[in-house]
Design a protein around this motif. Structure first.
Motif, PDB file in Angstrom:
ATOM      1  N   PHE A   1       0.822  -1.205   0.000  1.00  0.00           N
ATOM      2  CA  PHE A   1       0.000   0.000   0.000  1.00  0.00           C
ATOM      3  C   PHE A   1       0.857   1.255   0.000  1.00  0.00           C
ATOM      4  N   GLN A   2       1.980   1.221   0.661  1.00  0.00           N
ATOM      5  CA  GLN A   2       2.880   2.376   0.644  1.00  0.00           C
ATOM      6  C   GLN A   2       3.388   2.653  -0.767  1.00  0.00           C
ATOM      7  N   ALA A   3       3.563   1.596  -1.552  1.00  0.00           N
ATOM      8  CA  ALA A   3       3.974   1.782  -2.953  1.00  0.00           C
ATOM      9  C   ALA A   3       2.898   2.532  -3.730  1.00  0.00           C
ATOM     10  N   VAL A   4       1.630   2.255  -3.421  1.00  0.00           N
ATOM     11  CA  VAL A   4       0.527   2.975  -4.061  1.00  0.00           C
ATOM     12  C   VAL A   4       0.563   4.446  -3.655  1.00  0.00           C
ATOM     13  N   LEU A   5       0.781   4.711  -2.365  1.00  0.00           N
ATOM     14  CA  LEU A   5       0.839   6.093  -1.893  1.00  0.00           C
ATOM     15  C   LEU A   5       2.006   6.848  -2.529  1.00  0.00           C
ATOM     16  N   ASP A   6       3.103   6.153  -2.746  1.00  0.00           N
ATOM     17  CA  ASP A   6       4.236   6.774  -3.443  1.00  0.00           C
ATOM     18  C   ASP A   6       3.839   7.159  -4.867  1.00  0.00           C
ATOM     19  N   ASP A   7       3.087   6.272  -5.530  1.00  0.00           N
ATOM     20  CA  ASP A   7       2.612   6.572  -6.885  1.00  0.00           C
ATOM     21  C   ASP A   7       1.711   7.797  -6.887  1.00  0.00           C
ATOM     22  N   VAL A   8       0.848   7.905  -5.877  1.00  0.00           N
ATOM     23  CA  VAL A   8      -0.055   9.059  -5.774  1.00  0.00           C
ATOM     24  C   VAL A   8       0.746  10.349  -5.682  1.00  0.00           C
ATOM     25  N   GLN A   9       1.777  10.351  -4.839  1.00  0.00           N
ATOM     26  CA  GLN A   9       2.594  11.548  -4.665  1.00  0.00           C
ATOM     27  C   GLN A   9       3.360  11.903  -5.935  1.00  0.00           C
ATOM     28  N   ILE A  10       3.760  10.888  -6.699  1.00  0.00           N
ATOM     29  CA  ILE A  10       4.507  11.133  -7.935  1.00  0.00           C
ATOM     30  C   ILE A  10       3.611  11.724  -9.014  1.00  0.00           C
ATOM     31  N   VAL A  11       2.421  11.138  -9.190  1.00  0.00           N
ATOM     32  CA  VAL A  11       1.582  11.507 -10.335  1.00  0.00           C
ATOM     33  C   VAL A  11       0.690  12.714 -10.067  1.00  0.00           C
ATOM     34  N   ALA A  12       0.388  13.004  -8.806  1.00  0.00           N
ATOM     35  CA  ALA A  12      -0.561  14.087  -8.500  1.00  0.00           C
ATOM     36  C   ALA A  12      -0.205  15.407  -9.183  1.00  0.00           C
ATOM     37  N   PRO A  13       1.038  15.877  -9.102  1.00  0.00           N
ATOM     38  CA  PRO A  13       1.357  17.170  -9.721  1.00  0.00           C
ATOM     39  C   PRO A  13       1.520  17.117 -11.239  1.00  0.00           C
ATOM     40  N   ALA A  14       1.515  15.939 -11.824  1.00  0.00           N
ATOM     41  CA  ALA A  14       1.819  15.805 -13.252  1.00  0.00           C
ATOM     42  C   ALA A  14       0.637  16.162 -14.154  1.00  0.00           C
ATOM     43  N   GLU A  15      -0.576  16.047 -13.654  1.00  0.00           N
ATOM     44  CA  GLU A  15      -1.808  16.362 -14.396  1.00  0.00           C
ATOM     45  C   GLU A  15      -2.073  15.434 -15.575  1.00  0.00           C
ATOM     46  N   CYS A  16      -1.329  14.364 -15.721  1.00  0.00           N
ATOM     47  CA  CYS A  16      -1.581  13.426 -16.814  1.00  0.00           C
ATOM     48  C   CYS A  16      -2.755  12.515 -16.439  1.00  0.00           C
ATOM     49  N   ALA A  17      -3.258  11.795 -17.451  1.00  0.00           N
ATOM     50  CA  ALA A  17      -4.324  10.829 -17.203  1.00  0.00           C
ATOM     51  C   ALA A  17      -3.782   9.681 -16.357  1.00  0.00           C
ATOM     52  N   VAL A  18      -4.663   9.159 -15.497  1.00  0.00           N
ATOM     53  CA  VAL A  18      -4.288   8.061 -14.603  1.00  0.00           C
ATOM     54  C   VAL A  18      -5.324   6.956 -14.738  1.00  0.00           C
ATOM     55  N   LEU A  19      -4.861   5.721 -14.792  1.00  0.00           N
ATOM     56  CA  LEU A  19      -5.755   4.567 -14.818  1.00  0.00           C
ATOM     57  C   LEU A  19      -5.526   3.761 -13.542  1.00  0.00           C
ATOM     58  N   VAL A  20      -6.579   3.683 -12.717  1.00  0.00           N
ATOM     59  CA  VAL A  20      -6.517   2.949 -11.453  1.00  0.00           C
ATOM     60  C   VAL A  20      -7.256   1.632 -11.643  1.00  0.00           C
TER      61      VAL A  20
END
Length: 209
Positions: free
Chosen positions: A13-32
């Motif tokens: 789950f921490q790996a998921v939270l790391d992904d959230v922090q990485i992608v949040a400022p990028a504004e690109c499309a995300v597929l969950v």
């Protein structure tokens, strides 16, 4: 992050939270992607809240909950008289999410005939309401989610490959609870705390005796 419902300290789950922090400022499309109940909308909201659009709207649409014939209108809106029963002009979810984030849940249920129109919005940031020739601009970040294997759907020709790649610029896979059993105690404590807080609130609103 705990206040946002992101509860867990396991490695997965921490790996998921790391992904959230990485992608949040990028504004690109995300597929969950993840099984039902893994918290896909919670993750989408966390991305929105941590990104530059956090002050804009967060608008959700469950593609599986809307009949295919009405889904295009839900997404893009319609003009008066565009179809039987369209008695007024209606804004769609893209317009409602302008300046913010549009969360498209169960994107695998999007009908094939609508997929090119969504692809166009992702590519050109433009769309038209049903029954209108006026082009509108879509200033929207799209986060999509699915409990289905979209790549398998691509191979089966039930989901467009070009749309898949547009949506999965940054893919996030959510582990099921059986894959993060170490988080069960903290999740139980969180749920118990919420239940007690709700009971206390109800007791204050509806005192007995």
């Amino acid at each position: 992050m705990a206040d946002s419902g992101l509860i867990g300290s396991s490695e997965r789950f921490q790996a998921v939270l790391d992904d959230v922090q990485i992608v949040a400022p990028a504004e690109c499309a995300v597929l969950v992607q993840g099984e039902t109940g893994t918290g896909k909308e919670v993750i989408a909201r966390a991305i929105h809240d941590s990104g530059p659009r956090h002050s804009g709207p967060f608008v959700g649409l469950n593609c599986a909950a809307i009949p295919g014939a009405l889904l295009e209108s839900e997404l893009f809106g319609h003009e008066r008289g565009a179809f039987t029963g369209a008695v007024t002009q209606t804004s769609g979810r893209f317009q409602a999410a302008h300046g913010g984030t549009l969360f498209l849940d169960e994107i695998g249920d999007l009908p094939l005939e609508l997929q090119p129109k969504l692809l166009r919005v992702l590519q050109e940031q433009q769309y038209e309401r049903l029954g209108s020739s006026r082009t509108l601009r879509a200033d929207v970040r799209v986060i999509a989610a699915s409990n289905q294997d979209l790549w398998q759907m691509v191979e089966q020709k039930t989901f467009r490959e070009d749309l898949y790649y547009r949506l999965s610029v940054f893919p996030i896979r959510l582990p099921s609870l059986r894959e993060r059993k170490d988080d069960i105690p903290s999740l139980v404590r969180h749920l118990s705390k919420n239940i007690h807080a709700r009971w206390a609130s109800l007791s204050m609103r509806f005192p007995t005796g």
